[in-house]
Design a protein around this motif. Structure first.
Motif, PDB file in Angstrom:
ATOM      1  N   UNK A  64      62.537  15.602  87.941  1.00  0.00           N
ATOM      2  CA  UNK A  64      62.555  14.148  88.124  1.00  0.00           C
ATOM      3  C   UNK A  64      61.961  13.853  89.493  1.00  0.00           C
ATOM      4  N   UNK A  65      61.926  12.582  89.838  1.00  0.00           N
ATOM      5  CA  UNK A  65      61.322  12.182  91.108  1.00  0.00           C
ATOM      6  C   UNK A  65      62.033  12.811  92.305  1.00  0.00           C
ATOM      7  N   UNK A  66      63.347  12.877  92.253  1.00  0.00           N
ATOM      8  CA  UNK A  66      64.118  13.345  93.405  1.00  0.00           C
ATOM      9  C   UNK A  66      64.768  14.710  93.233  1.00  0.00           C
ATOM     10  N   UNK A  67      64.777  15.234  92.013  1.00  0.00           N
ATOM     11  CA  UNK A  67      65.435  16.516  91.787  1.00  0.00           C
ATOM     12  C   UNK A  67      64.616  17.414  90.866  1.00  0.00           C
ATOM     13  N   UNK A  68      64.877  18.703  90.988  1.00  0.00           N
ATOM     14  CA  UNK A  68      64.327  19.713  90.079  1.00  0.00           C
ATOM     15  C   UNK A  68      65.455  20.678  89.758  1.00  0.00           C
ATOM     16  N   UNK A  69      65.473  21.170  88.521  1.00  0.00           N
ATOM     17  CA  UNK A  69      66.481  22.137  88.115  1.00  0.00           C
ATOM     18  C   UNK A  69      65.757  23.378  87.601  1.00  0.00           C
ATOM     19  N   UNK A  92      67.516  21.460  92.985  1.00  0.00           N
ATOM     20  CA  UNK A  92      66.894  21.081  94.252  1.00  0.00           C
ATOM     21  C   UNK A  92      66.932  19.567  94.393  1.00  0.00           C
ATOM     22  N   UNK A  93      67.413  19.085  95.530  1.00  0.00           N
ATOM     23  CA  UNK A  93      67.448  17.665  95.851  1.00  0.00           C
ATOM     24  C   UNK A  93      66.344  17.427  96.879  1.00  0.00           C
ATOM     25  N   UNK A  94      65.193  16.922  96.412  1.00  0.00           N
ATOM     26  CA  UNK A  94      64.026  16.798  97.282  1.00  0.00           C
ATOM     27  C   UNK A  94      64.211  15.737  98.364  1.00  0.00           C
ATOM     28  N   UNK A  95      64.928  14.662  98.057  1.00  0.00           N
ATOM     29  CA  UNK A  95      65.124  13.607  99.043  1.00  0.00           C
ATOM     30  C   UNK A  95      66.038  14.049 100.180  1.00  0.00           C
TER      31      UNK A  95
END
Length: 150
Positions: A64-69, A92-95
């Motif tokens: 997604x825009x802010x996370x990856x699993x 992963x929480x990219x923000x």
């Protein structure tokens, strides 16, 4: 003589430091912009240890825009009776630049703290230990120059 048993408390600062370090190492090692379902095979170079007998798979489960699993699993070349292949799911929480292990082995959702003793025999700090294991594994990948194959 009274023995006082101290209740375990999660050290949030330490846990967040591990999450942050895991995010930096993960992004340094692997492409985080993968499509869901896309998979990579990771091969450590110079496998001299008889204990290590296989490659790792990294699979993107969600993006997604802010996370990856991602799901990480070790694949054994030679199956050993009764030994399960290690696996974990990392979010992963990219923000926030954090990486957290969400599930590992038989634990589908890790709690920050477990009462001890418990029926499953999880450690009180099981979540922290699993995240420290991810940290050690990422360092292993760096040290052994893991090759990434599509």
């Amino acid at each position: 003589m009274d023995s006082v048993v101290k209740k375990y408390r999660v050290d949030l600062n330490k846990l967040m430091q591990v999450y942050s370090a895991n995010y930096l190492l993960f992004c340094r090692m692997f492409p985080t912009e993968m499509e869901p379902g896309e998979q990579l095979r990771l091969r450590p170079s110079g496998q001299s240890s008889p204990v290590f007998t296989g490659d790792f798979e990294l699979k993107c489960c969600e993006q997604t825009r802010y996370t990856s699993v991602f799901a990480i699993c070790q694949r054994y070349r030679h199956a050993l009776p009764g030994l399960k292949e290690p696996h974990m799911v990392v979010k992963l929480y990219h923000d926030a630049s954090l990486a957290e292990v969400c599930s590992s082995q038989q634990i589908s959702k890790l709690k920050p703290r477990y009462d001890y003793p418990n029926h499953q025999m999880y450690q009180q700090d099981e979540k922290q230990q699993v995240n420290l294991f991810l940290y050690d594994w990422l360092h292993y990948c760096l040290k052994h120059r893991v090759a990434v194959d599509a």
